[in-house]
Design a protein around this motif. Structure first.
Motif, mmCIF file in Angstrom:
data_model
loop_
_atom_site.group_PDB
_atom_site.id
_atom_site.type_symbol
_atom_site.label_atom_id
_atom_site.label_comp_id
_atom_site.label_asym_id
_atom_site.label_seq_id
_atom_site.Cartn_x
_atom_site.Cartn_y
_atom_site.Cartn_z
ATOM 1 N N PRO A 22 9.726 15.223 -2.947
ATOM 2 C CA PRO A 22 8.592 14.765 -2.131
ATOM 3 C C PRO A 22 8.973 13.848 -0.978
ATOM 4 C CG PRO A 22 7.942 14.798 -4.432
ATOM 5 C CD PRO A 22 9.408 15.156 -4.395
ATOM 6 N N ARG A 23 10.007 13.029 -1.162
ATOM 7 C CA ARG A 23 10.400 12.146 -0.055
ATOM 8 C C ARG A 23 10.942 12.946 1.130
ATOM 9 N NH1 ARG A 23 14.082 10.734 -4.172
ATOM 10 N NH2 ARG A 23 16.124 11.734 -3.889
ATOM 11 N N ASP A 24 11.511 14.144 0.864
ATOM 12 C CA ASP A 24 11.978 14.996 1.963
ATOM 13 C C ASP A 24 10.799 15.457 2.817
ATOM 14 O OD1 ASP A 24 14.650 14.893 1.024
ATOM 15 O OD2 ASP A 24 14.246 16.519 -0.394
ATOM 16 N N GLU A 49 6.081 4.013 4.480
ATOM 17 C CA GLU A 49 6.656 3.219 3.385
ATOM 18 C C GLU A 49 5.856 3.386 2.101
ATOM 19 O OE1 GLU A 49 7.701 -1.451 2.285
ATOM 20 O OE2 GLU A 49 7.181 -0.897 4.345
ATOM 21 N N GLY A 50 4.512 3.293 2.204
ATOM 22 C CA GLY A 50 3.676 3.452 1.025
ATOM 23 C C GLY A 50 3.778 4.844 0.440
ATOM 24 N N ALA A 51 3.844 5.868 1.302
ATOM 25 C CA ALA A 51 3.967 7.244 0.830
ATOM 26 C C ALA A 51 5.312 7.460 0.145
ATOM 27 C CB ALA A 51 3.796 8.211 1.992
ATOM 28 N N GLU A 56 8.528 8.450 -4.909
ATOM 29 C CA GLU A 56 9.623 8.150 -5.839
ATOM 30 C C GLU A 56 9.185 8.237 -7.297
ATOM 31 O OE1 GLU A 56 12.727 7.887 -5.329
ATOM 32 O OE2 GLU A 56 12.685 7.847 -3.145
ATOM 33 N N ARG A 57 7.892 8.000 -7.558
ATOM 34 C CA ARG A 57 7.467 7.954 -8.966
ATOM 35 C C ARG A 57 6.444 9.026 -9.343
ATOM 36 N NH1 ARG A 57 5.021 3.250 -6.567
ATOM 37 N NH2 ARG A 57 2.731 3.309 -6.612
ATOM 38 N N GLY A 65 1.528 17.794 -7.562
ATOM 39 C CA GLY A 65 2.540 16.755 -7.694
ATOM 40 C C GLY A 65 3.436 16.596 -6.470
ATOM 41 N N GLY A 66 3.350 15.432 -5.824
ATOM 42 C CA GLY A 66 4.218 15.095 -4.700
ATOM 43 C C GLY A 66 3.794 15.641 -3.364
#
Length: 482
Positions: A22-24, A49-51, A56-57, A65-66
């Protein structure tokens, strides 16, 4: 791989196979926003930053999901600014999550960006935003539609994989058509309005804008359902709105309302929609011509009922309980007058004045009650039509995206941009706009949308039809090249 070109469903598959994280996706969207947002101006706020912290979790095994989702700036996300693109609410932060946000979070989605809109959802071009106009990614001189124009433009410009909008008279479907994406307006009461800043409470509905019918259905699965916080929500069992996707259109009876094919509509729009009808026939659907005789009164009735409800809903924004506070008032009357005069834009004030007028003593029976009777007749037209057919097929808009500023000083012409979408809201039924081709106008290639309308609570059948056409025609949502 260009991550931002993936559909929501494709992105989900790559998360689950661990090809992507998801961070990608968040990082790819951030880079895309930096690249195109100065041109498109579809977004009001975003929090990378919040996203990233949520990414990460998050549990990627959840239905969404994500997956990052853009949110129209009329929907409450706790702690975020919720301005409705108005000076009146420029500093307002949502104290709670709207029910749709609660459900998206429970499904694992990540609310990421806040999209621009017409002020308090009053407009058809995104030009009434007090913050900035939004530009259509297919032609930056043209409107993305409204009022959910920021959501549609963000999806088309690849600043979002999917977005939430709200539809009071076409505000999801018309921008979807103008920007070449898919937009679903659910049955009234199918999705909770708790946490949506109200325009017209008997007409508003929240729905998704996406790049495919499947993406719309994925989000709709998460947000639909009964909510005790919204008394207008319907008692409906949870269901999978993709369950009929493999059934095709063979055996369905599709109605063609003659009132939606009128003189004055763009010839390229007419031709594209007629090709859709022909293709549905070739896929095995039965085509039935029919009439919705009270359609001609829909615009008049809508702008009486919607403005009356808007006048009532916006009375709370007086600078005392909510909203902008004028500096140095000379009296209580001066405080109210200046706070509302300075806080609201011209289109909002126009509709408040009109709505107050039709609700006033001596005019209530002549206008408001008569409009309610017309609404009943329109609802009966659809009831009669759906006793004969499974769904209706018609253009989403009589035109493709028009130039910014072209209709700004002509409110009546602007209101007619929603002439084919308004009746759906008056009747409380569901509708979806799907890309069906392009028109060439002054050297620009502009998307055309076809609208499928379904009876109340028949979103699964409607999505089945839209998906079958999408797959057979190859007209999935295209992203603009910027």
């Amino acid at each position: 791989m260009e991550i931002t070109k993936l559909t929501l469903h494709e992105l989900q598959q790559k998360f689950r196979t661990k090809e992507l994280h998801p961070r990608d996706a968040i990082k790819a969207l951030e880079e895309r926003i930096v690249q195109v947002e100065p041109k498109v101006r579809a977004l009001l706020h975003w929090d990378v930053e919040g996203a990233m912290q949520l990414a990460e979790r998050v549990d990627i095994s959840l239905p969404l999901g994500g997956l990052p989702i853009a949110i129209k700036d009329a929907i409450h996300v706790e702690g975020d600014l919720c301005t409705c693109a108005s000076r009146m609410l420029a500093r307002y932060r949502a104290p709670y999550d709207a029910t749709v946000i609660t459900r998206l979070r429970a499904a694992g989605a990540i609310p990421f960006t806040r999209t621009n809109m017409d002020e308090f959802s009053m407009g058809s071009s995104n030009e009434t935003s007090a913050v900035q106009p939004t530009y259509n990614p297919w032609d930056l001189q043209r409107t993305p539609g409204g009022s959910s124009g920021g959501s549609a433009a963000a999806v088309a410009a690849r600043e979002a994989f999917v977005a939430l909008g709200s539809d009071t008279g076409g505000s999801i479907r018309q921008p979807a058509a103008f920007c070449g994406c898919v937009g679903l307006k659910p049955t009234y009461g199918r999705v909770s309005r708790y946490g949506l800043v109200a325009l017209a409470s008997s007409l508003d509905q929240i729905g998704p804008l996406a790049r495919s019918t499947r993406d719309c259905a994925m989000v709709f699965n998460a947000i639909a359902g009964k909510d005790p916080k919204d008394s207008t929500c319907l008692e409906c069992a949870q269901e999978d709105f993709t369950r009929e996707f493999n059934l095709g259109v063979k055996g369905l009876r599709l109605g063609i309302p003659k009132e939606y094919f009128v003189e004055g509509m763009d010839s390229q729009v007419r031709s594209a929609v007629e090709k859709v009808i022909q293709q549905c026939s070739e896929l095995g659907a039965e085509i039935v011509e029919l009439s919705l005789p009270h359609t001609q009164y829909a615009v008049n009735a809508y702008y009486i009922l919607a403005t009356a409800e808007a006048s009532s809903n916006l009375a709370r924004f007086d600078g005392v309980r909510y909203g902008y506070y004028a500096e140095g008032p000379q009296s209580l009357f001066d405080h109210y007058r200046r706070s509302r005069e300075e806080g609201f834009g011209s289109e909002v004030k126009r509709r408040i004045i009109l709505g107050t007028y039709v609700l006033s003593s001596g005019y209530y029976d002549a206008y408001y009650l008569r409009a309610q009777r017309v609404r009943t007749l329109i609802r009966e037209d659809f009831k009669e039509a759906f006793s004969k057919v499974d769904a209706l097929v018609c253009p989403t808009s009589p035109d493709v995206a028009f130039r910014l500023g072209e209709r700004r000083d002509n409110p009546l012409r602007m209101y007619l941009a929603d002439v084919f979408t308004i009746a759906t809201n008056l009747a409380g039924i569901c509708g979806i706009s799907v890309p069906c081709g392009f028109a060439i106008v002054e050297g620009s290639s502009l998307p055309i949308g076809v609208q499928f309308l379904g009876n109340a609570l028949e979103e699964a059948k409607l999505l089945r039809l839209a998906n079958a056409y999408e797959l057979a025609s190859g007209w999935t949502a295209c992203t603009a090249i910027l």
